[in-house]
Design an enzyme around this catalytic site. Structure first.
Site, mmCIF file in Angstrom:
data_model
loop_
_atom_site.group_PDB
_atom_site.id
_atom_site.type_symbol
_atom_site.label_atom_id
_atom_site.label_comp_id
_atom_site.label_asym_id
_atom_site.label_seq_id
_atom_site.Cartn_x
_atom_site.Cartn_y
_atom_site.Cartn_z
ATOM 1 N N ASP A 252 -21.511 30.324 -7.417
ATOM 2 C CA ASP A 252 -22.176 29.853 -8.629
ATOM 3 C C ASP A 252 -23.410 30.713 -8.943
ATOM 4 O O ASP A 252 -23.560 31.834 -8.449
ATOM 5 C CB ASP A 252 -22.564 28.381 -8.412
ATOM 6 N N GLY A 294 -20.354 33.227 -17.837
ATOM 7 C CA GLY A 294 -20.118 34.281 -18.835
ATOM 8 C C GLY A 294 -21.326 35.146 -19.152
ATOM 9 O O GLY A 294 -21.259 36.001 -20.040
ATOM 10 N N ASP A 315 -19.536 24.848 -18.323
ATOM 11 C CA ASP A 315 -18.569 23.860 -17.835
ATOM 12 C C ASP A 315 -17.805 23.232 -19.002
ATOM 13 O O ASP A 315 -18.415 22.689 -19.925
ATOM 14 C CB ASP A 315 -19.295 22.736 -17.083
HETATM 15 C C1 GAL Z 1 -21.726 24.204 -11.985
HETATM 16 C C2 GAL Z 1 -20.328 24.766 -12.089
HETATM 17 C C3 GAL Z 1 -19.340 23.628 -11.902
HETATM 18 C C4 GAL Z 1 -19.582 22.959 -10.576
HETATM 19 C C5 GAL Z 1 -21.038 22.531 -10.461
HETATM 20 C C6 GAL Z 1 -21.346 21.972 -9.081
HETATM 21 O O1 GAL Z 1 -22.642 25.234 -12.138
HETATM 22 O O2 GAL Z 1 -20.157 25.398 -13.316
HETATM 23 O O3 GAL Z 1 -18.027 24.115 -11.994
HETATM 24 O O4 GAL Z 1 -19.263 23.850 -9.557
HETATM 25 O O5 GAL Z 1 -21.898 23.613 -10.713
HETATM 26 O O6 GAL Z 1 -22.647 21.531 -8.976
#
Ligand code: GAL
Length: 510
Positions: A252, A294, A315
């Site tokens: 992430d 992205g 998301d």
């Molecule tokens: C976001 C990510 C999600 C999920 C989440 C978990 O940044 O885009 O898909 O992994 O973190 O906290």
């Protein structure tokens, strides 16, 4: 007063009836027949010396016998389970023939094993915990997901990854004692929290079923949900993931802003270059999924920094009610605006986030059916397959209704997603709400999706001039798995509101 009350009651009942009768869940996918059929990827990449695991996906009546001709030295196929295991030391392309037999007959198909430096020669297929279990994920949930991947038959259609998302590590300062563990051991290697008592035992469990296991972390000190992440311990944590036996890493961005920058491309690339360099040194293939939404047009350089897939937008399900809107925005618009198809291919894929079908968390303590209408659900799976996106389901895999399962397991649609040519599709025409998308397939045919982004059903036209066709085409409806007929110049079809007709077209000799 009483009259008004009565009127109100009638309105509520009528409203409920209308809402309830909105769009029936029509199953188009025919049930798999009892004869053996081989599905899923036709090509698979592995690095020399890494443990190999691929389970031949096949439908048909059990018991079934599996065999592979011309397997490279070092690999063996288990005739009972169809699991191919071992290690290949010599780089090269190995063309094998997979054979599957049951009491009704046998099926045969070519399967290419490529031993080199590229993984993910087709988009990943699997399941991820986030959108249904968010911060409640446990070892038990992951094991049940692996069980369900097998018992639902999803494994027979090519699904292979069982991926833990955020929330498996310590959460300093939490009031929940299961999360309050030492974040790292004395060698600075990351610990799992009490909800995951033994990660190695968990991946062993997943692997025994012929599946692969995924994990998640962030380049900053904390993940998005405030759990311990990798920053400053990159070597140790990657080694830990290898020891634990993981095959996939979602990486992430969260909390990296506190210690890094995002002003320039090198800033954005830095954390990914760092981990992919460490991953490449390991004697284990770990697919790297970049999750930075992205930024910096990641599709242009995701592959260069060692990613095998990269999230292309925010998301998709960040707001539960907004999933439908996000689907059309991040699925259709992000892709066509930036011509994303130009950058992805074997070894690196655009990832518009997970398949939001079945039962999902509503982010409010409840697990509820997806807010996508049945037609929108067909639209998501069709579009994802045309643009060669990873097919990662993130609803409750232990609670699959027939409709959801039928969306996830249509082998002719999956064949588009997994096509070995690996050329992602793109939009070829737009006329108001009507869009036509096209993907070139390895056998010379084309997958053509006719989408209706409007609310009312309408005729959508696929013109040969837009598609680059001439002469007659044989047109097949992929969801129904049925030929529609032969067409010249164009193909016109009625498409429901927010829906799709997904076809494949083969040129006919004049
Ligand atoms: C976001 C990510 C999600 C999920 C989440 C978990 O940044 O885009 O898909 O992994 O973190 O906290």
């Amino acid at each position: 007063m009483r009259k008004r009350f009565l009127f109100l009651i009638i309105m509520v009942i009528a409203g409920t009836l209308i809402a309830g009768s909105q769009e029936p869940k029509i199953i188009l996918t025919p049930r798999p027949g009892p004869e053996p059929r081989i599905n899923g990827a036709k090509i698979f990449g592995v690095r020399p010396g890494s443990p190999f695991l691929f389970t031949i996906p096949a439908t048909g009546k059990r018991p079934m016998k599996y065999d592979v001709l011309n397997l490279p030295a070092g690999l063996r196929c288990d005739p009972e389970t169809g699991q191919i295991k071992g290690t290949i030391n010599k780089p090269g392309e190995y063309l094998t023939t997979v054979m599957v037999t049951n009491e009704l007959g046998s099926a045969k198909r070519e399967f290419k094993v490529v031993c080199g430096d590229k993984l993910a020669l087709t988009p990943q297929m699997g399941w991820n915990s986030w959108y249904v279990w968010e911060n409640h994920v446990t070892d038990k949930i992951m094991r049940e997901a692996a069980d369900a991947m097998v018992s639902s038959g999803m494994i027979d259609h090519g699904y292979m990854y069982i991926n833990i998302d955020d929330c498996w590590s310590a959460k300093p300062g939490s009031t929940d004692s299961t999360l309050l563990v030492e974040p790292r051991d004395k060698n600075s290697m990351i610990n799992s929290n009490r909800r995951f008592p033994d990660m190695k035992a968990l991946t062993d469990y997943i692997h025994l079923k012929g599946l692969k296991a995924g994990i998640y972390t962030s380049p900053g000190p904390f993940t998005c949900a405030g759990h311990t992440a990798i920053y400053g311990n990159e070597e140790q944590d990657i080694m830990r993931f290898v020891q634990w036996g993981f095959d996939f890493l979602k990486y992430d961005w969260c909390s990296y802003d506190n210690i890094g920058r995002r002003d320039t491309l090198p800033d954005l690339q830095k954390p990914y270059l760092l981990v992919s360099k460490i991953l490449k040194k390991q004697k284990r293939d770990i697919v790297l999924n970049l999750c930075q939404y992205g930024m910096g047009k990641v599709w242009k350089w995701g592959k260069e920094v060692g990613g095998q897939s990269w999230r292309t937008a925010d998301d998709l399900g960040g707001s539960f009610e907004g999933i439908g809107t996000a689907l059309f925005r991040d699925g259709f618009d992000v892709y066509s605006r930036d011509s994303l198809h130009l950058y992805a291919g074997p070894g690196g894929w655009n990832d518009p986030d997970y398949l939001l079908l079945g039962y999902l968390s509503n982010w409010n303590g409840k697990t509820v059916p997806t807010p996508l209408t049945p037609n929108e659900q067909y639209t998501q799976v069709s579009l994802w397959s045309i643009v060669a996106a990873p097919l990662i389901f993130s609803g409750d895999i232990t609670r699959l209704d027939e409709f959801t399962l039928s969306l996830l397991t249509n082998d002719e649609v999956i064949e588009v997603d997994q096509d070995p040519l690996g050329k992602p599709g793109h939009r070829v025409s737009k006329d108001g709400n009507m869009e036509v998308w096209e993907r070139q397939m390895e056998d010379g045919s084309y997958a053509v999706g006719l989408f209706n982004r409007g609310e009312n059903e309408t005729n959508v036209t696929a013109n040969w001039t837009d598609l680059g066709f001439s002469g007659k085409q044989r047109v097949r409806d992929l969801w129904r798995q049925k030929d529609i007929g032969e067409f010249k110049d164009n193909f016109i079809v009625m498409v429901p509101g927010h829906g799709v007709v997904m076809t494949r077209m083969w040129a006919l000799a004049e």
